[in-house]
Scaffold this motif. Structure first.
Motif, PDB file in Angstrom:
ATOM      1  N   LYS A 264      10.894 -32.637   1.955  1.00 16.78           N
ATOM      2  CA  LYS A 264      12.020 -32.713   1.032  1.00 16.78           C
ATOM      3  C   LYS A 264      12.046 -34.077   0.336  1.00 16.78           C
ATOM      4  CE  LYS A 264      16.019 -30.192   0.450  1.00 16.78           C
ATOM      5  NZ  LYS A 264      16.765 -29.091   0.972  1.00 16.78           N
ATOM      6  N   LYS A 265      11.773 -35.122   1.103  1.00 18.27           N
ATOM      7  CA  LYS A 265      11.746 -36.472   0.512  1.00 18.27           C
ATOM      8  C   LYS A 265      10.652 -36.559  -0.553  1.00 18.27           C
ATOM      9  CE  LYS A 265      13.591 -39.782   3.776  1.00 18.27           C
ATOM     10  NZ  LYS A 265      14.336 -40.938   3.521  1.00 18.27           N
ATOM     11  N   LYS A 266       9.526 -35.896  -0.274  1.00 21.86           N
ATOM     12  CA  LYS A 266       8.417 -35.932  -1.232  1.00 21.86           C
ATOM     13  C   LYS A 266       8.827 -35.273  -2.547  1.00 21.86           C
ATOM     14  CE  LYS A 266       4.616 -36.202   2.005  1.00 21.86           C
ATOM     15  NZ  LYS A 266       3.737 -35.448   2.857  1.00 21.86           N
ATOM     16  N   TRP A 267       9.561 -34.173  -2.420  1.00 22.88           N
ATOM     17  CA  TRP A 267      10.015 -33.485  -3.631  1.00 22.88           C
ATOM     18  C   TRP A 267      10.995 -34.385  -4.389  1.00 22.88           C
ATOM     19  CZ3 TRP A 267      15.136 -31.155  -4.198  1.00 22.88           C
ATOM     20  CH2 TRP A 267      15.307 -30.538  -5.424  1.00 22.88           C
ATOM     21  N   ILE A 268      11.923 -34.976  -3.650  1.00 27.07           N
ATOM     22  CA  ILE A 268      12.918 -35.853  -4.294  1.00 27.07           C
ATOM     23  C   ILE A 268      12.218 -37.028  -4.982  1.00 27.07           C
ATOM     24  CG2 ILE A 268      14.879 -37.422  -3.828  1.00 27.07           C
ATOM     25  CD1 ILE A 268      15.673 -35.388  -1.558  1.00 27.07           C
ATOM     26  N   ALA A 269      11.197 -37.575  -4.325  1.00 31.65           N
ATOM     27  CA  ALA A 269      10.478 -38.735  -4.873  1.00 31.65           C
ATOM     28  C   ALA A 269       9.929 -38.458  -6.260  1.00 31.65           C
ATOM     29  CB  ALA A 269       9.332 -39.106  -3.936  1.00 31.65           C
ATOM     30  N   HIS A 270       9.577 -37.216  -6.517  1.00 35.55           N
ATOM     31  CA  HIS A 270       8.957 -36.891  -7.807  1.00 35.55           C
ATOM     32  C   HIS A 270       9.946 -36.223  -8.760  1.00 35.55           C
ATOM     33  CE1 HIS A 270       4.840 -38.012  -6.966  1.00 35.55           C
ATOM     34  NE2 HIS A 270       4.980 -37.516  -5.752  1.00 35.55           N
ATOM     35  N   SER A 271      11.243 -36.341  -8.462  1.00 29.10           N
ATOM     36  CA  SER A 271      12.222 -35.583  -9.253  1.00 29.10           C
ATOM     37  C   SER A 271      13.027 -36.427 -10.228  1.00 29.10           C
ATOM     38  CB  SER A 271      13.197 -34.855  -8.313  1.00 29.10           C
ATOM     39  OG  SER A 271      12.491 -33.942  -7.534  1.00 29.10           O
ATOM     40  N   GLU A 272      12.530 -37.601 -10.574  1.00 32.00           N
ATOM     41  CA  GLU A 272      13.347 -38.472 -11.436  1.00 32.00           C
ATOM     42  C   GLU A 272      13.743 -37.780 -12.742  1.00 32.00           C
ATOM     43  OE1 GLU A 272      12.159 -42.540 -11.660  1.00 32.00           O
ATOM     44  OE2 GLU A 272      13.584 -42.972 -13.276  1.00 32.00           O
ATOM     45  N   THR A 273      12.809 -37.035 -13.330  1.00 30.20           N
ATOM     46  CA  THR A 273      13.148 -36.411 -14.610  1.00 30.20           C
ATOM     47  C   THR A 273      14.179 -35.290 -14.437  1.00 30.20           C
ATOM     48  OG1 THR A 273      11.188 -35.080 -14.370  1.00 30.20           O
ATOM     49  CG2 THR A 273      11.033 -36.921 -15.914  1.00 30.20           C
ATOM     50  N   ALA A 348      28.962 -39.795   3.453  1.00 27.69           N
ATOM     51  CA  ALA A 348      27.837 -40.306   2.657  1.00 27.69           C
ATOM     52  C   ALA A 348      27.638 -39.444   1.405  1.00 27.69           C
ATOM     53  CB  ALA A 348      26.567 -40.292   3.499  1.00 27.69           C
ATOM     54  N   LEU A 349      27.382 -40.108   0.281  1.00 26.34           N
ATOM     55  CA  LEU A 349      27.083 -39.342  -0.934  1.00 26.34           C
ATOM     56  C   LEU A 349      25.655 -38.791  -0.844  1.00 26.34           C
ATOM     57  CD1 LEU A 349      27.612 -38.311  -3.784  1.00 26.34           C
ATOM     58  CD2 LEU A 349      26.924 -40.540  -4.674  1.00 26.34           C
ATOM     59  N   VAL A 350      24.747 -39.625  -0.307  1.00 28.58           N
ATOM     60  CA  VAL A 350      23.378 -39.140  -0.094  1.00 28.58           C
ATOM     61  C   VAL A 350      22.997 -39.413   1.360  1.00 28.58           C
ATOM     62  CG1 VAL A 350      20.947 -39.338  -0.762  1.00 28.58           C
ATOM     63  CG2 VAL A 350      22.728 -39.654  -2.498  1.00 28.58           C
ATOM     64  N   HIS A 351      22.629 -38.361   2.055  1.00 28.46           N
ATOM     65  CA  HIS A 351      22.197 -38.521   3.444  1.00 28.46           C
ATOM     66  C   HIS A 351      20.790 -39.119   3.462  1.00 28.46           C
ATOM     67  CE1 HIS A 351      20.690 -37.416   7.428  1.00 28.46           C
ATOM     68  NE2 HIS A 351      21.973 -37.505   7.791  1.00 28.46           N
ATOM     69  N   TYR A 352      20.497 -39.938   4.452  1.00 29.91           N
ATOM     70  CA  TYR A 352      19.184 -40.605   4.547  1.00 29.91           C
ATOM     71  C   TYR A 352      18.002 -39.625   4.434  1.00 29.91           C
ATOM     72  CZ  TYR A 352      15.117 -42.989   6.305  1.00 29.91           C
ATOM     73  OH  TYR A 352      13.841 -43.478   6.405  1.00 29.91           O
ATOM     74  N   ASP A 353      18.156 -38.434   5.027  1.00 33.60           N
ATOM     75  CA  ASP A 353      17.049 -37.463   4.998  1.00 33.60           C
ATOM     76  C   ASP A 353      16.730 -36.991   3.588  1.00 33.60           C
ATOM     77  OD1 ASP A 353      16.861 -37.615   7.685  1.00 33.60           O
ATOM     78  OD2 ASP A 353      17.940 -35.745   8.105  1.00 33.60           O
ATOM     79  N   TYR A 354      17.709 -37.171   2.692  1.00 37.12           N
ATOM     80  CA  TYR A 354      17.521 -36.701   1.314  1.00 37.12           C
ATOM     81  C   TYR A 354      17.525 -37.868   0.335  1.00 37.12           C
ATOM     82  CZ  TYR A 354      18.563 -32.380   3.688  1.00 37.12           C
ATOM     83  OH  TYR A 354      18.522 -31.336   4.564  1.00 37.12           O
ATOM     84  N   LEU A 355      17.108 -39.017   0.835  1.00 38.95           N
ATOM     85  CA  LEU A 355      17.127 -40.241   0.031  1.00 38.95           C
ATOM     86  C   LEU A 355      15.710 -40.775  -0.075  1.00 38.95           C
ATOM     87  CD1 LEU A 355      18.907 -42.545  -1.218  1.00 38.95           C
ATOM     88  CD2 LEU A 355      19.035 -43.526   1.066  1.00 38.95           C
ATOM     89  N   TYR A 356      15.264 -41.023  -1.305  1.00 34.39           N
ATOM     90  CA  TYR A 356      13.947 -41.628  -1.495  1.00 34.39           C
ATOM     91  C   TYR A 356      14.143 -42.967  -2.191  1.00 34.39           C
ATOM     92  CZ  TYR A 356       9.570 -42.848  -3.722  1.00 34.39           C
ATOM     93  OH  TYR A 356       8.476 -43.552  -4.156  1.00 34.39           O
ATOM     94  N   LEU A 357      13.655 -44.026  -1.570  1.00 35.16           N
ATOM     95  CA  LEU A 357      13.817 -45.361  -2.158  1.00 35.16           C
ATOM     96  C   LEU A 357      12.504 -45.845  -2.716  1.00 35.16           C
ATOM     97  CD1 LEU A 357      16.153 -46.390   0.639  1.00 35.16           C
ATOM     98  CD2 LEU A 357      16.791 -46.322  -1.774  1.00 35.16           C
ATOM     99  N   GLN A 358      12.572 -46.361  -3.941  1.00 38.57           N
ATOM    100  CA  GLN A 358      11.336 -46.825  -4.566  1.00 38.57           C
ATOM    101  C   GLN A 358      10.985 -48.203  -4.061  1.00 38.57           C
ATOM    102  OE1 GLN A 358      12.292 -46.247  -8.679  1.00 38.57           O
ATOM    103  NE2 GLN A 358      11.778 -44.097  -8.563  1.00 38.57           N
ATOM    104  N   GLY A 359       9.700 -48.435  -3.902  1.00 40.41           N
ATOM    105  CA  GLY A 359       9.248 -49.721  -3.373  1.00 40.41           C
ATOM    106  C   GLY A 359       9.393 -50.861  -4.340  1.00 40.41           C
TER     107      GLY A 359
END
Ligand SMILES: Nc1ncnc2c1ncn2[C@@H]1O[C@H](COP(=O)(O)OP(=O)(O)O)[C@@H](O)[C@H]1O
Ligand SMILES: N[C@@H](CCC(=O)OP(=O)(O)O)C(=O)O
Length: 359
Positions: A264-273, A348-359
């Motif tokens: 799920k995190k991987k999907w979120i990571a690529h979902s900026e658009t 929480a507005l975003v739970h950690y499991d569904y949070l992707y942080l950019q480096g």
């Protein structure tokens, strides 16, 4: 062969399968197919992301300048994709390997259900020993609907399929620490960690028929490595390149994979658009979120809800300078988030499991 990747994505750039005249180089494609067949025989699953539809189209039809660039690209890709996939199909047939055509658009990655449908399709192809040959559907992908280039698409596929490695074949030996044409420049052989600013040594110049250039390759490679997938950027015009990369026998650039991320995190990571909402957080929240400690985004650290979103949608998290620091899945909508903004002891507005942080 000494490598132990179970599943690899191989991305082949237009310039690899195109000769200096801009037309497809069938001999080179055949050489790559020979190597892919050997990798598959070794027991590794291979997914191919291949550019080259437009270049193949160019070998079949002459288009005069009077047509606009978008229409010309559609025409060339529509004709050329048929030739490209036929070339692969005929070459793989010699090894009794079936390949399939999978054409995708950016839209296919926006919605989680649609994303999972696509993943299921690729999984069933792999289960049946088929090599999926993926390309952007250039016929319908125009302007804002387009991927930056097929490197972006390959990164998405690598995350989607939990691959161990992504090999990006281009027409230079890797990422150089300066202009690759200058004698003093050398290939950066290993890239470790986050936050490297490639713009200081990677120019925006592209090869003759490429789209995104080395900057997108670097950005995508870093992001993909941060999701736990090794990325190799190597010269696809060199003989035996795939086998040599996998055996660590050739100079190229390798991005060392860092942390592992959930599907799920991987999907979120690529979902900026696909992000609808934007929330701004204060420095304290930013520090906590990007620290190595797992933290969810709490309303107390939110300064402002900058644009609307509904529960379940992807939101961008920006810092006080409006720099995007992460993406997440909203646990509730913008109205509630505004009500909770700055308040302690709220959900929480975003739970950690569904949070992707950019480096
Ligand atoms: N620092 C650098 N290292 C390597 N390549 C670079 C660098 N800066 C710019 N480039 C350019 O990036 C090109 C590769 O990107 P691109 O044209 O998108 O290729 P592809 O068709 O393989 O996707 C190279 O041919 C090179 O001209
Ligand atoms: N989808 C296009 C290629 C687009 C693209 O990203 O090209 P490249 O930068 O060479 O990988 C085609 O098949 O012609």
């Amino acid at each position: 062969m000494s490598f132990n990747y179970r599943r690899v994505i191989i991305k082949i750039g237009s310039n690899v399968i195109t000769g200096p005249n801009g037309l497809p180089d069938t001999e080179r494609i055949a050489h790559l197919v020979d190597q892919i067949a050997a990798i598959k025989k070794h027991g590794t699953e291979v997914i191919l992301v291949s550019s080259g539809a437009v270049a193949s189209g160019r070998s079949l039809i002459n288009v005069t300048d009077k047509y606009d660039a978008v229409a010309t690209r559609q025409l060339l890709a529509s004709i050329g994709q048929v030739k490209l996939i036929n070339t692969y199909s005929n070459l793989f047939e010699k090894f009794k390997i079936l390949c399939s055509q999978v054409l995708v658009t950016k839209e296919d990655f926006r919605d989680r259900l649609h994303y999972l449908n696509m993943r299921n399709c690729l999984e069933i192809l792999l289960q049946h020993q088929v090599i999926p040959v993926i390309n952007e559907n250039d016929v319908v992908s125009v302007t804002e609907l387009m991927f930056t280039d097929n490197d972006e698409l390959a990164g998405l596929i690598a995350s989607m399929l939990n691959a161990q490695a992504l090999i990006v074949l281009t027409n230079v030996n890797g990422i150089y620490d300066g202009d690759p044409k200058l004698p003093g420049s050398a290939v950066i052989e290993e890239v470790k960690g986050d936050g490297i600013d490639f713009s200081s040594f990677v120019s925006t110049s592209r090869s003759q028929f490429g789209r995104g250039g080395m900057i997108t390759k670097s950005t995508i490679a870093q992001k993909t490595a941060q999701l736990g997938i090794a990325v190799h950027i190597a010269n696809g015009t060199t003989d035996n390149i795939l086998l040599d990369v996998l055996d660590n026998n050739v100079i190229h650039t390798r991005f060392v994979p860092t942390k592992k991320a959930s599907g799920k995190k991987k999907w979120i990571a690529h979902s900026e658009t696909a992000a609808t909402g934007v929330v701004q957080v204060n420095e304290g929240a930013k520090t906590v979120l990007i620290s190595s400690k797992a933290s969810s985004l709490l309303p107390v650290g939110i300064i402002k809800v900058l644009s609307d979103f509904k529960k379940g949608e992807i939101i961008k998290i920006v810092d006080e300078n409006n720099k995007v620091i992460g993406l997440g899945l909203a646990e509730y909508g913008a109205d509630k988030a505004r009500e909770f903004t700055g308040k302690k002891n709220q959900r929480a507005l975003v739970h950690y499991d569904y949070l992707y942080l950019q480096g």
